[in-house]
Design a protein around this motif. Structure first.
Motif, PDB file in Angstrom:
ATOM      1  N   LEU A   1      10.113  -9.011   0.281  1.00  0.00           N
ATOM      2  CA  LEU A   1      10.574  -8.706  -1.070  1.00  0.00           C
ATOM      3  C   LEU A   1      10.643  -9.950  -1.940  1.00  0.00           C
ATOM      4  CD1 LEU A   1      11.673  -6.655  -3.102  1.00  0.00           C
ATOM      5  CD2 LEU A   1      13.966  -7.077  -2.192  1.00  0.00           C
ATOM      6  N   SER A   2      11.099 -11.056  -1.377  1.00  0.00           N
ATOM      7  CA  SER A   2      11.196 -12.297  -2.157  1.00  0.00           C
ATOM      8  C   SER A   2       9.830 -12.752  -2.652  1.00  0.00           C
ATOM      9  CB  SER A   2      11.850 -13.405  -1.326  1.00  0.00           C
ATOM     10  OG  SER A   2      13.205 -13.107  -1.072  1.00  0.00           O
ATOM     11  N   TYR A   3       8.794 -12.573  -1.815  1.00  0.00           N
ATOM     12  CA  TYR A   3       7.439 -12.924  -2.242  1.00  0.00           C
ATOM     13  C   TYR A   3       7.000 -12.035  -3.408  1.00  0.00           C
ATOM     14  CZ  TYR A   3       6.895 -15.726   2.006  1.00  0.00           C
ATOM     15  OH  TYR A   3       7.034 -16.678   2.985  1.00  0.00           O
ATOM     16  N   GLY A   4       7.301 -10.741  -3.282  1.00  0.00           N
ATOM     17  CA  GLY A   4       6.934  -9.814  -4.346  1.00  0.00           C
ATOM     18  C   GLY A   4       7.636 -10.146  -5.651  1.00  0.00           C
ATOM     19  N   LEU A   5       8.943 -10.432  -5.568  1.00  0.00           N
ATOM     20  CA  LEU A   5       9.692 -10.768  -6.773  1.00  0.00           C
ATOM     21  C   LEU A   5       9.211 -12.084  -7.376  1.00  0.00           C
ATOM     22  CD1 LEU A   5      13.320  -9.762  -5.729  1.00  0.00           C
ATOM     23  CD2 LEU A   5      11.805  -8.572  -7.314  1.00  0.00           C
TER      24      LEU A   5
ATOM     25  N   ILE B   1       5.035  -1.962  -4.468  1.00  0.00           N
ATOM     26  CA  ILE B   1       4.525  -1.030  -3.457  1.00  0.00           C
ATOM     27  C   ILE B   1       3.886  -1.787  -2.300  1.00  0.00           C
ATOM     28  CG2 ILE B   1       2.777   0.740  -3.006  1.00  0.00           C
ATOM     29  CD1 ILE B   1       3.272   1.756  -5.871  1.00  0.00           C
ATOM     30  N   ILE B   2       3.050  -2.777  -2.628  1.00  0.00           N
ATOM     31  CA  ILE B   2       2.356  -3.552  -1.594  1.00  0.00           C
ATOM     32  C   ILE B   2       3.347  -4.332  -0.734  1.00  0.00           C
ATOM     33  CG2 ILE B   2       0.780  -5.496  -1.194  1.00  0.00           C
ATOM     34  CD1 ILE B   2      -0.779  -4.544  -3.673  1.00  0.00           C
ATOM     35  N   THR B   3       4.313  -5.009  -1.376  1.00  0.00           N
ATOM     36  CA  THR B   3       5.268  -5.813  -0.598  1.00  0.00           C
ATOM     37  C   THR B   3       6.188  -4.941   0.256  1.00  0.00           C
ATOM     38  OG1 THR B   3       6.708  -5.893  -2.564  1.00  0.00           O
ATOM     39  CG2 THR B   3       5.282  -7.788  -2.157  1.00  0.00           C
ATOM     40  N   THR B   4       6.512  -3.744  -0.240  1.00  0.00           N
ATOM     41  CA  THR B   4       7.335  -2.827   0.569  1.00  0.00           C
ATOM     42  C   THR B   4       6.579  -2.382   1.814  1.00  0.00           C
ATOM     43  OG1 THR B   4       8.511  -2.011  -1.388  1.00  0.00           O
ATOM     44  CG2 THR B   4       8.584  -0.633   0.589  1.00  0.00           C
ATOM     45  N   ILE B   5       5.303  -2.026   1.631  1.00  0.00           N
ATOM     46  CA  ILE B   5       4.471  -1.581   2.768  1.00  0.00           C
ATOM     47  C   ILE B   5       4.299  -2.707   3.780  1.00  0.00           C
ATOM     48  CG2 ILE B   5       2.163  -0.821   3.462  1.00  0.00           C
ATOM     49  CD1 ILE B   5       1.985   0.676   0.791  1.00  0.00           C
ATOM     50  N   THR B   6       3.950  -3.909   3.294  1.00  0.00           N
ATOM     51  CA  THR B   6       3.739  -5.036   4.214  1.00  0.00           C
ATOM     52  C   THR B   6       5.046  -5.441   4.890  1.00  0.00           C
ATOM     53  OG1 THR B   6       4.021  -6.638   2.385  1.00  0.00           O
ATOM     54  CG2 THR B   6       1.776  -5.911   2.897  1.00  0.00           C
ATOM     55  N   SER B   7       6.176  -5.314   4.176  1.00  0.00           N
ATOM     56  CA  SER B   7       7.480  -5.650   4.763  1.00  0.00           C
ATOM     57  C   SER B   7       7.807  -4.724   5.919  1.00  0.00           C
ATOM     58  CB  SER B   7       8.583  -5.554   3.703  1.00  0.00           C
ATOM     59  OG  SER B   7       8.445  -6.547   2.730  1.00  0.00           O
ATOM     60  N   LEU B   8       7.629  -3.424   5.693  1.00  0.00           N
ATOM     61  CA  LEU B   8       7.952  -2.450   6.736  1.00  0.00           C
ATOM     62  C   LEU B   8       7.029  -2.611   7.942  1.00  0.00           C
ATOM     63  CD1 LEU B   8       8.644   0.716   4.539  1.00  0.00           C
ATOM     64  CD2 LEU B   8      10.300  -0.835   5.596  1.00  0.00           C
ATOM     65  N   ARG B   9       5.760  -2.923   7.696  1.00  0.00           N
ATOM     66  CA  ARG B   9       4.825  -3.152   8.811  1.00  0.00           C
ATOM     67  C   ARG B   9       5.218  -4.395   9.597  1.00  0.00           C
ATOM     68  NH1 ARG B   9      -1.245  -1.931   6.300  1.00  0.00           N
ATOM     69  NH2 ARG B   9      -1.048   0.353   6.253  1.00  0.00           N
ATOM     70  N   ALA B  10       5.576  -5.464   8.866  1.00  0.00           N
ATOM     71  CA  ALA B  10       5.973  -6.708   9.541  1.00  0.00           C
ATOM     72  C   ALA B  10       7.253  -6.500  10.346  1.00  0.00           C
ATOM     73  CB  ALA B  10       6.175  -7.813   8.505  1.00  0.00           C
ATOM     74  N   ALA B  11       8.205  -5.745   9.783  1.00  0.00           N
ATOM     75  CA  ALA B  11       9.459  -5.475  10.486  1.00  0.00           C
ATOM     76  C   ALA B  11       9.208  -4.632  11.730  1.00  0.00           C
ATOM     77  CB  ALA B  11      10.439  -4.756   9.551  1.00  0.00           C
ATOM     78  N   LYS B  12       8.283  -3.684  11.623  1.00  0.00           N
ATOM     79  CA  LYS B  12       7.953  -2.832  12.769  1.00  0.00           C
ATOM     80  C   LYS B  12       7.329  -3.653  13.896  1.00  0.00           C
ATOM     81  CE  LYS B  12       5.374   1.330  14.070  1.00  0.00           C
ATOM     82  NZ  LYS B  12       4.451   2.402  13.595  1.00  0.00           N
ATOM     83  N   LYS B  13       6.408  -4.551  13.537  1.00  0.00           N
ATOM     84  CA  LYS B  13       5.784  -5.408  14.548  1.00  0.00           C
ATOM     85  C   LYS B  13       6.805  -6.312  15.217  1.00  0.00           C
ATOM     86  CE  LYS B  13       1.133  -5.565  12.489  1.00  0.00           C
ATOM     87  NZ  LYS B  13       0.103  -6.435  11.874  1.00  0.00           N
TER      88      LYS B  13
END
Length: 323
Positions: free
Chosen positions: A256-260, A300-312
């Motif tokens: 999120l910080s990257y997105g902001l 949208i992109i940062t939320t998707i990548t965040s959730l994927r990174a957290a899942k991994k």
């Protein structure tokens, strides 16, 4: 957008009524459930959408677009601010049943501070167009600072008390436990501050820092004080419920910080281009539809990548613990 004094009064009265409703909902200390938080989060978002559509019907498409761009940006910055609220609550060990009261007071302080900053910012912009250069440079610097903070691998984040809070704690005696929602008590003939008051002061002082980022950001999207104020107000409405709804999800929004930082940097560039245009330099300006598209796309992109990174990361931790 030409807003009459009557419209201003009606809007402020309407917002005060919503604040009163929010206060009535949370006046009794209780632990907020996910269901309650979810319902009221949806209610506040729907109200914001209806207001934006109202601007489209009774105003124009530009005003509506500016409102939605400002609302989404301010809401996103507010979500990032929730990280700090979580740290403050943990630092002062605020009981779950009192957290909603702390957040309510924090939101009220934020509304008052932002109203003051908006009025000051509008007055400065009206008389000194070169201030857009300062706002733009500040947002670009803030964006770079956010990237640096995001890249710093700090596994154990802790809230560090400000000098003001430390000075108050050193100057005045503070009770060693919470006494409901009381801010000051009398014990053994002495007047003591409660931890509840200290927490509220901590939230209030951080609200000042938050406003320093958010106000220049929204002035980069619109210079209409009415839209700036209403977008901020609706973004803060429901922040308390959002805290309880996505409290566990906050740790998963690792990007999120990257997105902001991208959004703030983008708005900073937009402000500089606008300042150059106002100075007579022939440069292209970024339109509201483009701004809205960039803001939504980045989130949208940062939320998707965040959730994927957290899942991994969760999968890696599970595999490591099982081996």
């Amino acid at each position: 957008m030409d807003v009459s004094l009557t419209m201003w009064v009606v809007t402020v009265v309407g917002l005060c009524a919503l604040i009163a409703v929010d206060f009535f909902i949370g006046r009794k200390p209780h632990e907020v459930s996910t269901k309650e938080a979810g319902i009221w989060t949806v209610v506040w978002i729907v109200l914001a959408v209806l207001f934006g559509l109202g601007l489209l019907v009774w105003g124009d498409a530009r005003a509506s677009g500016e409102f939605f761009a400002g609302y989404i940006t301010e809401k996103s910055l507010s979500v990032d601010n929730l990280f700090v609220f979580v740290l403050i609550m943990g630092k002062f060990a605020v009981p779950a049943i009192y957290q909603q009261r702390v957040l309510m007071v924090g939101v009220l302080i934020a509304l008052v501070l932002r109203a003051i900053f908006i009025a000051a910012g509008a007055a400065v912009i009206e008389n000194f167009s070169w201030v857009f250069y300062i706002f733009g440079a500040f947002l670009i610097w803030t964006a770079w600072k956010l990237i640096q903070e995001a890249r710093a691998e700090e596994e154990d984040e802790e809230y560090e008390e400000s000098k003001l809070i430390k000075a108050i704690e050193n100057r005045f005696p503070v009770a060693d436990r919470y006494h409901g929602t009381k801010l000051v008590i009398r014990e053994n003939g002495r007047r003591l501050l409660t931890p509840m008051l200290i927490v509220m002061l901590a939230i209030g002082t951080t609200d000042v820092l938050f406003a320093l980022d958010s106000i220049p950001a929204i002035f980069g999207l619109t210079q209409d004080p009415y839209i700036v104020f209403t977008a901020n107000a609706f973004a803060l409405m429901g922040l308390r419920q959002l805290y309880f709804l996505i409290g566990g999800l906050l740790k998963k929004l690792v990007h999120l910080s990257y997105g902001l930082s991208i959004i703030l940097g983008f708005i900073g560039v937009k402000l500089v281009l606008h300042a150059l245009h106002e100075s007579g330099v022939d440069v292209p300006e970024i339109s509201i539809p483009v701004s809205l598209g960039v803001i939504c796309g980045v989130l949208i992109i940062t939320t998707i990548t965040s959730l994927r990174a957290a899942k991994k990361l969760d999968e890696a931790e599970k595999s490591g613990s099982s081996s």
